[in-house]
Design a protein around this motif. Structure first.
Motif, PDB file in Angstrom:
ATOM      1  N   SER A   1       0.827  -1.216   0.000  1.00 21.04           N
ATOM      2  CA  SER A   1       0.000   0.000   0.000  1.00 21.04           C
ATOM      3  C   SER A   1       0.858   1.262   0.000  1.00 21.04           C
ATOM      4  O   SER A   1       2.035   1.221   0.381  1.00 21.04           O
ATOM      5  CB  SER A   1      -0.937   0.034   1.215  1.00 21.04           C
TER       6      SER A   1
ATOM      7  N   LYS B   1       0.239   5.184   1.487  1.00 17.74           N
ATOM      8  CA  LYS B   1      -0.642   6.139   2.177  1.00 17.74           C
ATOM      9  C   LYS B   1      -0.042   7.530   1.998  1.00 17.74           C
ATOM     10  O   LYS B   1       1.157   7.714   2.208  1.00 17.74           O
ATOM     11  CB  LYS B   1      -0.680   5.778   3.669  1.00 17.74           C
TER      12      LYS B   1
ATOM     13  N   VAL C   1      -0.701  11.736   2.905  1.00 17.16           N
ATOM     14  CA  VAL C   1      -1.497  12.756   3.607  1.00 17.16           C
ATOM     15  C   VAL C   1      -0.860  14.119   3.331  1.00 17.16           C
ATOM     16  O   VAL C   1       0.303  14.346   3.674  1.00 17.16           O
ATOM     17  CB  VAL C   1      -1.528  12.493   5.133  1.00 17.16           C
TER      18      VAL C   1
ATOM     19  N   THR D   1      -9.516   6.232  -2.394  1.00 12.10           N
ATOM     20  CA  THR D   1      -8.875   4.910  -2.331  1.00 12.10           C
ATOM     21  C   THR D   1      -8.502   4.564  -3.762  1.00 12.10           C
ATOM     22  O   THR D   1      -9.313   4.743  -4.678  1.00 12.10           O
ATOM     23  CB  THR D   1      -9.868   3.855  -1.800  1.00 12.10           C
TER      24      THR D   1
ATOM     25  N   ARG E   1      -2.630  -1.059  -2.797  1.00  9.91           N
ATOM     26  CA  ARG E   1      -3.758  -0.158  -2.551  1.00  9.91           C
ATOM     27  C   ARG E   1      -3.227   1.214  -2.159  1.00  9.91           C
ATOM     28  O   ARG E   1      -2.176   1.316  -1.525  1.00  9.91           O
ATOM     29  CB  ARG E   1      -4.579  -0.739  -1.401  1.00  9.91           C
ATOM     30  N   GLY E   2      -3.937   2.263  -2.508  1.00 10.11           N
ATOM     31  CA  GLY E   2      -3.527   3.609  -2.128  1.00 10.11           C
ATOM     32  C   GLY E   2      -4.581   4.281  -1.269  1.00 10.11           C
ATOM     33  O   GLY E   2      -5.785   4.157  -1.536  1.00 10.11           O
ATOM     34  N   LEU E   3      -4.127   4.960  -0.230  1.00  9.49           N
ATOM     35  CA  LEU E   3      -5.023   5.760   0.603  1.00  9.49           C
ATOM     36  C   LEU E   3      -4.534   7.187   0.518  1.00  9.49           C
ATOM     37  O   LEU E   3      -3.360   7.464   0.806  1.00  9.49           O
ATOM     38  CB  LEU E   3      -4.962   5.315   2.073  1.00  9.49           C
ATOM     39  N   PHE E   4      -5.428   8.090   0.132  1.00  9.30           N
ATOM     40  CA  PHE E   4      -5.016   9.461  -0.146  1.00  9.30           C
ATOM     41  C   PHE E   4      -5.944  10.424   0.585  1.00  9.30           C
ATOM     42  O   PHE E   4      -7.165  10.280   0.530  1.00  9.30           O
ATOM     43  CB  PHE E   4      -5.101   9.682  -1.668  1.00  9.30           C
ATOM     44  N   TYR E   5      -5.340  11.385   1.291  1.00 11.84           N
ATOM     45  CA  TYR E   5      -6.135  12.444   1.914  1.00 11.84           C
ATOM     46  C   TYR E   5      -5.403  13.759   1.694  1.00 11.84           C
ATOM     47  O   TYR E   5      -4.179  13.835   1.865  1.00 11.84           O
ATOM     48  CB  TYR E   5      -6.310  12.206   3.425  1.00 11.84           C
TER      49      TYR E   5
ATOM     50  N   GLU F   1       3.688   6.951   3.209  1.00  9.16           N
ATOM     51  CA  GLU F   1       4.183   5.649   3.703  1.00  9.16           C
ATOM     52  C   GLU F   1       3.965   4.598   2.640  1.00  9.16           C
ATOM     53  O   GLU F   1       2.851   4.468   2.120  1.00  9.16           O
ATOM     54  CB  GLU F   1       3.447   5.256   4.981  1.00  9.16           C
TER      55      GLU F   1
ATOM     56  N   HIS G   1       4.128   0.733   2.252  1.00 10.59           N
ATOM     57  CA  HIS G   1       4.214  -0.507   3.024  1.00 10.59           C
ATOM     58  C   HIS G   1       4.486  -1.653   2.056  1.00 10.59           C
ATOM     59  O   HIS G   1       3.714  -1.873   1.112  1.00 10.59           O
ATOM     60  CB  HIS G   1       2.874  -0.706   3.758  1.00 10.59           C
TER      61      HIS G   1
ATOM     62  N   GLN H   1       9.017   5.460   4.925  1.00 11.62           N
ATOM     63  CA  GLN H   1       8.197   6.540   5.471  1.00 11.62           C
ATOM     64  C   GLN H   1       8.854   7.882   5.169  1.00 11.62           C
ATOM     65  O   GLN H   1      10.018   8.106   5.534  1.00 11.62           O
ATOM     66  CB  GLN H   1       8.057   6.378   6.986  1.00 11.62           C
TER      67      GLN H   1
END
Ligand SMILES: NC(=O)c1ccc[n+]([C@@H]2O[C@H](COP(=O)([O-])OP(=O)(O)OC[C@H]3O[C@@H](n4cnc5c(N)ncnc54)[C@H](O)[C@@H]3O)[C@@H](O)[C@H]2O)c1
Length: 340
Positions: free
Chosen positions: A147, A149, A151, A221, A229-233, A247, A249, A256
């Motif tokens: 993944s 992430k 932010v 997402t 997978r990507g998490l983006f904010y 990050e 993973h 990081q």
């Protein structure tokens, strides 16, 4: 070696990074500065001891100009790129290269036919930390990526929008936070993971709802081509421009990026790998140092055609496609498949 003559269209906030980069290049002369604001433009041209034009089309008729830098509002990029390529110039354009996918398609057609090169400014790819991440991932020691992430919490005040009124308007900026600020983060994510296959996202406006027609916050997402997978904010509603937190993973450890420093985390240890140096006075801290390198690479590609390590239109179009897909996904509340 032939001296290359350059012109910059748009003497606003970002143009100083281009001037600074050109000053560091041997055999390159800044020949012209173009701005529709003649008071500002004339003063800058006097400072740089170059010609001033108020109309960029007139500048394009100067046969001595080889390279045109586009540092203008988003809605003008496509028209200026097409005109400069048609005039036989090389073009280096600020991000986003255009307003949407339709415009990218038109630009690709023109760029494929043109004798000149077209490069786009994604300077964060050239941060030492970004380069290190790419090398680590390519080296394979981290194993499969699971993944990413990201932010990004920056601060944009009302005056940021009022001092340049094209900002904050859908017709001229094409959106807001995503297309202007967070596009760099989406670009890094897709670049590290080798592309996005689908995403679901949402955009919202809160704190800045009265000053921008576009969004001030977004999340998504993403599914990457490599299976991760990507998490983006992202948000422009912070009170400070915090450095990007990223990050990655992987099976055998995590990379990081925090406070502009890259760490490797794994087996109970956190090891510092590399930091990004602070930019000089010509750039805001969150723009990074990469303009100089991005521009140097582009000029190398002009003089040494075997050098192709600049961001071209196809590569630059990817993050704009993601921006557009998040807007669409937010509208219809569904996953969007990304064509390759
Ligand atoms: N790479 C980065 O990190 C980064 C950072 C900031 C801005 N940018 C990009 O740079 C571009 C410019 O942004 P900015 O913040 O410098 O904008 P700005 O509003 O500060 O400056 C734009 C300038 O262009 C001039 N201009 C507008 N239309 C013109 C025309 N038709 N002919 C000549 N001059 C014209 C304006 O008078 C103004 O001086 C945008 O694409 C933005 O997204 C990139």
């Amino acid at each position: 070696m032939k001296v290359l003559n350059s012109a910059i269209i748009g003497g606003g906030a970002i143009h100083g990074c281009h001037v600074n980069a050109l000053c560091h290049l041997p055999d390159v002369t800044l020949r012209a500065l173009v701005d529709i604001d003649s008071v500002k433009g004339l003063k800058l041209a006097m400072d740089y001891r170059c010609r001033f034009y108020q109309d960029y089309r007139e500048m394009l008729r100067d046969p001595l100009i080889d390279v045109v830098h586009i540092c203008t509002p988003h809605f003008e990029h496509k028209e200026m790129i097409l005109a400069a390529l048609a005039a036989g110039k090389h073009v280096f354009c600020e991000k986003p290269v255009a307003m949407n996918g339709r415009e990218i398609a038109d630009i690709i057609q023109a760029a494929d036919r043109a004798p000149g090169l077209l490069g786009v400014c994604y300077q964060n790819r050239l941060n030492p930390t970004s380069q290190y991440i790419q090398k680590m991932l390519a080296g394979g020691s981290l194993g499969r990526m699971l993944s990413i992430k990201a932010v990004l919490t920056w601060s944009r005040s009302g005056s940021y929008y009022t001092e340049s009124p094209w900002r904050g308007r859908l017709a001229t900026e094409g959106g807001s936070l995503l297309i202007n600020q967070a596009i760099h983060t989406l670009d890094l994510m897709q670049w590290f993971a080798g592309g996005v296959t689908r995403l679901k996202g949402v955009v919202e406006s809160g704190e800045l709802a009265d000053v921008t027609e576009g969004e001030d916050s977004a999340m998504a997402t993403l599914h990457f081509a490599n299976g991760a997978r990507g998490l983006f904010y992202a948000s422009n509603c912070n009170t400070v421009d915090s450095p990007l937190l990223l990050e990655i993973h992987c099976e055998h450890g995590t990379l990081q990026l925090t406070d502009n420093t890259l760490w490797r985390i794994g087996q109970g240890e956190r090891t510092k790998l590399i930091s990004d140096a602070a930019p000089d006075g010509s750039a805001k801290s969150y723009w990074g140092l990469g303009h100089q390198q991005a521009i140097r690479r582009f000029y190398h590609a002009i003089t040494q055609p075997e050098k192709t390590d600049y961001t071209d239109i196809r590569s630059a179009g990817k993050s704009l496609t993601l921006v557009e897909a998040i807007y669409r996904s937010s509208q219809i509340r569904q996953w969007i498949e990304i064509a390759h």
